[in-house]
Write a protein that holds these residues in place. Structure first.
Motif, PDB file in Angstrom:
ATOM      1  N   VAL A 136       0.815  -1.215   0.000  1.00 49.81           N
ATOM      2  CA  VAL A 136       0.000   0.000   0.000  1.00 49.81           C
ATOM      3  C   VAL A 136       0.851   1.269   0.000  1.00 49.81           C
ATOM      4  CG1 VAL A 136      -1.741   1.306   1.282  1.00 49.81           C
ATOM      5  CG2 VAL A 136      -1.972  -1.176   1.021  1.00 49.81           C
ATOM      6  N   LYS A 137       1.809   1.369   0.907  1.00 43.19           N
ATOM      7  CA  LYS A 137       2.588   2.608   1.010  1.00 43.19           C
ATOM      8  C   LYS A 137       3.390   2.902  -0.262  1.00 43.19           C
ATOM      9  CE  LYS A 137       5.863   5.076   3.908  1.00 43.19           C
ATOM     10  NZ  LYS A 137       6.681   5.031   5.134  1.00 43.19           N
ATOM     11  N   PRO A 138       4.154   1.941  -0.794  1.00 44.24           N
ATOM     12  CA  PRO A 138       4.889   2.246  -2.033  1.00 44.24           C
ATOM     13  C   PRO A 138       3.979   2.589  -3.210  1.00 44.24           C
ATOM     14  CG  PRO A 138       5.741   0.240  -1.047  1.00 44.24           C
ATOM     15  CD  PRO A 138       4.510   0.624  -0.289  1.00 44.24           C
ATOM     16  N   LEU A 139       2.839   1.915  -3.309  1.00 43.64           N
ATOM     17  CA  LEU A 139       1.909   2.226  -4.396  1.00 43.64           C
ATOM     18  C   LEU A 139       1.333   3.631  -4.242  1.00 43.64           C
ATOM     19  CD1 LEU A 139       0.049  -1.178  -4.737  1.00 43.64           C
ATOM     20  CD2 LEU A 139       1.281   0.000  -6.571  1.00 43.64           C
ATOM     21  N   THR A 140       0.954   3.989  -3.030  1.00 44.18           N
ATOM     22  CA  THR A 140       0.414   5.326  -2.774  1.00 44.18           C
ATOM     23  C   THR A 140       1.470   6.387  -3.046  1.00 44.18           C
ATOM     24  OG1 THR A 140      -1.068   4.417  -1.100  1.00 44.18           O
ATOM     25  CG2 THR A 140      -0.656   6.785  -1.015  1.00 44.18           C
ATOM     26  N   ARG A 141       2.678   6.108  -2.598  1.00 43.37           N
ATOM     27  CA  ARG A 141       3.779   7.060  -2.804  1.00 43.37           C
ATOM     28  C   ARG A 141       4.060   7.264  -4.295  1.00 43.37           C
ATOM     29  NH1 ARG A 141       9.714   6.643  -0.035  1.00 43.37           N
ATOM     30  NH2 ARG A 141      10.121   8.863  -0.134  1.00 43.37           N
ATOM     31  N   LEU A 142       4.080   6.166  -5.045  1.00 43.80           N
ATOM     32  CA  LEU A 142       4.308   6.272  -6.481  1.00 43.80           C
ATOM     33  C   LEU A 142       3.174   7.061  -7.148  1.00 43.80           C
ATOM     34  CD1 LEU A 142       5.997   5.502  -8.996  1.00 43.80           C
ATOM     35  CD2 LEU A 142       4.511   3.489  -9.203  1.00 43.80           C
ATOM     36  N   ALA A 143       1.945   6.757  -6.774  1.00 44.01           N
ATOM     37  CA  ALA A 143       0.785   7.432  -7.387  1.00 44.01           C
ATOM     38  C   ALA A 143       0.828   8.942  -7.150  1.00 44.01           C
ATOM     39  CB  ALA A 143      -0.505   6.840  -6.846  1.00 44.01           C
ATOM     40  N   LYS A 144       1.441   9.368  -6.045  1.00 44.33           N
ATOM     41  CA  LYS A 144       1.513  10.790  -5.719  1.00 44.33           C
ATOM     42  C   LYS A 144       2.764  11.468  -6.271  1.00 44.33           C
ATOM     43  CE  LYS A 144      -1.128  10.480  -1.434  1.00 44.33           C
ATOM     44  NZ  LYS A 144      -1.066  10.645   0.030  1.00 44.33           N
TER      45      LYS A 144
END
Length: 124
Positions: A110-118
């Motif tokens: 979740v965290k890496p995906l959210t970070r990438l999306a932002k």
């Protein structure tokens, strides 16, 4: 042209990234494939973009691929264990261990995906 294609790929990946935990396993696998495709496209076209922004984006994309890979490994293991169900205590142990890892690896995505999306992509 290249930036437009990358923008389209990233937009789809970012949309899926935000919904990742709620997606079905096939759709989660699609997220992994999209991340891989984007990484390959960046390897091809990376010299067109500012190096610093490209490095930052690429690092975040690598982390996403690593965490998604670990999650996929657990899903694959669970599928294999389900086929081997029986009285063997080793299979039961493996299933229990993999079930525990399932939640942990899903949460780790979740965290890496959210970070990438932002992240602002290097193509602007």
């Amino acid at each position: 042209v290249v930036a437009r294609a990358l923008r389209r790929r990233f937009k789809r990946l970012a949309q899926d990234a935000r919904a990742f935990p709620a997606l079905e396993s096939d759709d989660q696998h699609r997220v992994r494939k999209r991340a891989k495709e984007l990484r390959y496209a960046l390897a091809f076209a990376g010299s067109l973009f500012p190096a610093r922004r490209l490095r930052r984006f690429h690092r975040r994309l690598e982390v996403v691929q690593e965490t998604l890979g670990a999650y996929t490994d657990v899903l694959t293991g669970l599928a294999l264990v389900r086929r081997a169900e029986g009285a063997d205590p080793a299979v039961a142990f493996a299933r229990g261990w993999l079930m525990g890892r399932h939640e942990a690896t899903l949460a780790a995505c979740v965290k890496p995906l959210t970070r990438l999306a932002k992240t602002d992509p290097p193509w602007g």
